[in-house]
Design an enzyme around this catalytic site. Structure first.
Site, PDB file in Angstrom:
ATOM      1  CD  GLU A  32      35.187  38.580  43.022  1.00  0.00           C
ATOM      2  OE1 GLU A  32      34.182  39.139  43.519  1.00  0.00           O
ATOM      3  OE2 GLU A  32      36.321  39.078  43.039  1.00  0.00           O
ATOM      4  NE  ARG A 259      47.977  42.432  37.758  1.00  0.00           N
ATOM      5  CZ  ARG A 259      46.805  42.892  38.172  1.00  0.00           C
ATOM      6  NH1 ARG A 259      46.734  43.657  39.248  1.00  0.00           N
ATOM      7  NH2 ARG A 259      45.704  42.598  37.510  1.00  0.00           N
ATOM      8  CE  LYS A 269      37.960  39.518  37.278  1.00  0.00           C
ATOM      9  NZ  LYS A 269      37.562  38.208  37.825  1.00  0.00           N
TER      10      LYS A 269
END
Length: 555
Positions: A32, A259, A269
């Site tokens: 994204e 992850r 983020k």
């Protein structure tokens, strides 16, 4: 020959190929564009890119630009730059989720006509209230769940036409209000959002949600294996529902991996953006951050990052990886190849009183003792040189082997000197050290063969290059930033000493024309690179000491 990757994901692919379910492997990386990529992104990139490469398949970059309120062209550009810096060229092409808005809309209408989606008037808060929190108790149906396909189609088209305000209506998939998976309880698949899109402009005022758009995008691009991080595991049934009900299968399939969680590191983020916007750090590329542009600025290489990801492993269960493993990877890469240079970071002047004032001679120092083909370079030597302040002690501690009153040390590659005195300022700081040199030989060995244990580095004061050096440490003091005590936030663990600035460093003249991207070992001090933002500044990549290699040996 490259080492073959083998993990539970490749086992799935091997099985699909063996059974003839697929003929060519096609993967993708779908970031994204709402921030800069970080080292956690590097794991997803490496998995998808390296697997596609191993099987002779294709690898796509597809921007997940379905939420224009948080996206920016700056991030779009940075993502491609980072991907190419890593060497993960998108061989299958570069795409945007927004390229498929028309198809997503058509598929949404298809679901409406088939009675599998409906327009809901509940607000987001009401929707959460109706859904409830108990997975064992069915959700309450929305009062608008049983609208007819004709009513829903009319309302959905009016949503697209901009007749309704943001947040007043939502298109929801009609699935199962009693599902133990809360994601399957009539999830929202379209929302009204008036936001200018960086590619579509103001064409749309409704946007598909990721869980609906992503499987459609994968199917259109011919993705065979949609590999994503573990937080999407509970979303997989919805991914498969979209594929099945739109008749897009049997591929793509979604599979999840753990992850990358690293000690002393935060990879949110949203929080990284906060640090940037509040000026806590020097931009997204601040060398203390885990972003790829920050690691690049600090001096890390693509090879060291991918090696770290490989050593951290690909598994199904979450774990916490020691950040010293990353340091070990870059240190192991640089040790055999990095040119050696001399830099005095905290200088104090040393004067050789029996050396001629107007004399300059050159000593040959090895460019890399571990590479016999690296050769040597000439380093100028004069009566006055800079040495490290820590290499002199007025009152030395036990077993101190550097310079002290009446003590001797080797000046690396040059003379042996003996301290005959020193001067101080009013504050008691040593400002000058006086020595005499054994001038019989200039190779560091005394003429009478006596042993001198200590060796220190030096830089001629007349030839030194002035520089600022920055020593970076952990940005966060807590090891596991993913499990903070109740009531604590990331801000509570920011390390106020995460960077040490040394403004008066003195470098040998060979470093005068060094450029960002070049990496050096400053002898006895660590590995460094010129900063890409500020001329005359050097960033420490990593220290010389490798405590983690002992950990690897013990395992």
């Amino acid at each position: 020959m490259e080492e073959k990757i083998s993990n539970f994901l490749t086992e799935i692919i091997d099985k699909d190929l063996a059974q003839g379910r697929v003929k060519e492997i096609h993967t993708r990386f779908p970031p994204e564009p709402n921030g800069y990529l970080h080292i956690g992104s590097a794991k997803a990139i490496w998995i998808n890119w390296s697997i596609a490469k191993q099987y002779g398949g294709k690898f796509n970059l597809r921007y997940d630009d379905t939420n224009p309120s948080h996206e920016d062209v700056e991030y779009v550009d940075s993502i491609l730059e980072d991907l190419r810096w890593l060497g993960a060229e998108p061989t299958g092409g570069i795409y945007y989720g927004s390229d498929y808005f028309d198809q997503c809309y058509e598929y949404a209408e298809q679901l409406i006509r088939e009675g599998k989606a409906y327009v809901d008037d509940l607000t987001r808060e009401q929707m959460q209230e109706y859904r409830g929190q108990d997975a064992g108790k069915p959700s309450r149906p929305s009062p608008w769940r049983d609208r007819t396909p004709e009513e829903n189609l009319d309302l959905f088209r009016r949503m697209r036409a901009g007749e309704f305000a943001d947040g007043t209506k939502t298109l929801r998939a009609k699935i199962d209000l009693a599902s133990p998976n809360m994601n399957m309880r009539d999830p929202a698949i379209y929302r009204i959002m008036r936001a200018h899109h960086h590619r579509q402009g103001d064409k749309w005022c409704i946007y598909p949600l990721y869980d609906f758009a992503h499987p459609i995008q994968d199917a259109i691009e011919g993705i065979t294996h949609s590999m994503c991080s573990l937080e999407f595991e509970n979303h997989r049934p919805l991914y498969e529902w979209v594929i099945d009900n739109l008749h897009l299968g049997p591929f793509p399939i979604q599979r999840e991996f753990a992850r990358l969680n690293i000690t002393h590191t935060v990879m949110s983020k949203r929080y990284l953006r906060k640090l940037v916007e509040t000026g806590v750090v020097d931009g997204w590329d601040d060398p203390r951050l885990p972003t790829l542009c920050a690691l690049r600025r600090r001096g890390y290489t693509p090879e060291s990052i991918f090696e770290f990801v490989k050593k951290a492993g690909v598994a199904k269960a979450n774990s916490l990886v020691d950040n010293r493993l990353l340091e070990h990877c870059i240190r192991s890469e640089l040790d055999p190849v990095a040119p050696r240079r001399v830099a005095v970071l905290d200088p104090v002047k040393l004067v050789i009183t029996n050396y001629p004032e107007d004399k300059t001679e050159e000593f040959q120092l090895p460019n890399n003792p571990k590479d016999e083909n690296a050769g040597t370079r000439a380093v100028p030597f004069t009566r006055e040189v800079w040495i490290e302040r820590s290499d002199f002690a007025e009152v030395p501690p036990p077993k101190y082997q550097r310079l002290k009153p009446d003590g001797e040390v080797r000046l690396m590659g040059a003379y042996i000197v003996k301290c005959t005195g020193f001067e101080k300022d009013e504050a008691g700081n040593v400002t000058k050290i006086l020595c005499t040199a054994d001038l019989e030989t200039g190779n560091g060995m005394p003429a009478d063969g006596r042993k001198v244990r200590g060796t220190i580095h030096w830089v001629s004061t007349a030839h030194a290059v002035d520089a600022e050096v920055r020593l970076y440490g952990d940005l966060f003091g807590e090891e596991n930033m993913g499990e903070l005590p109740e009531g604590k936030t990331y801000d509570d663990y920011l390390n106020p000493e995460s960077v040490q600035v040394l403004p008066n460093a003195k470098l040998e003249p060979a470093l005068k024309d060094a450029r960002p991207g070049e990496r050096f070992q400053f002898v006895r001090m660590g590995y460094f690179t010129p900063d890409s933002k500020h001329p005359g500044v050097y960033n420490r990549i990593v220290t010389l000491k490798d405590s983690f290699s002992k950990t690897l040996t013990q395992k």
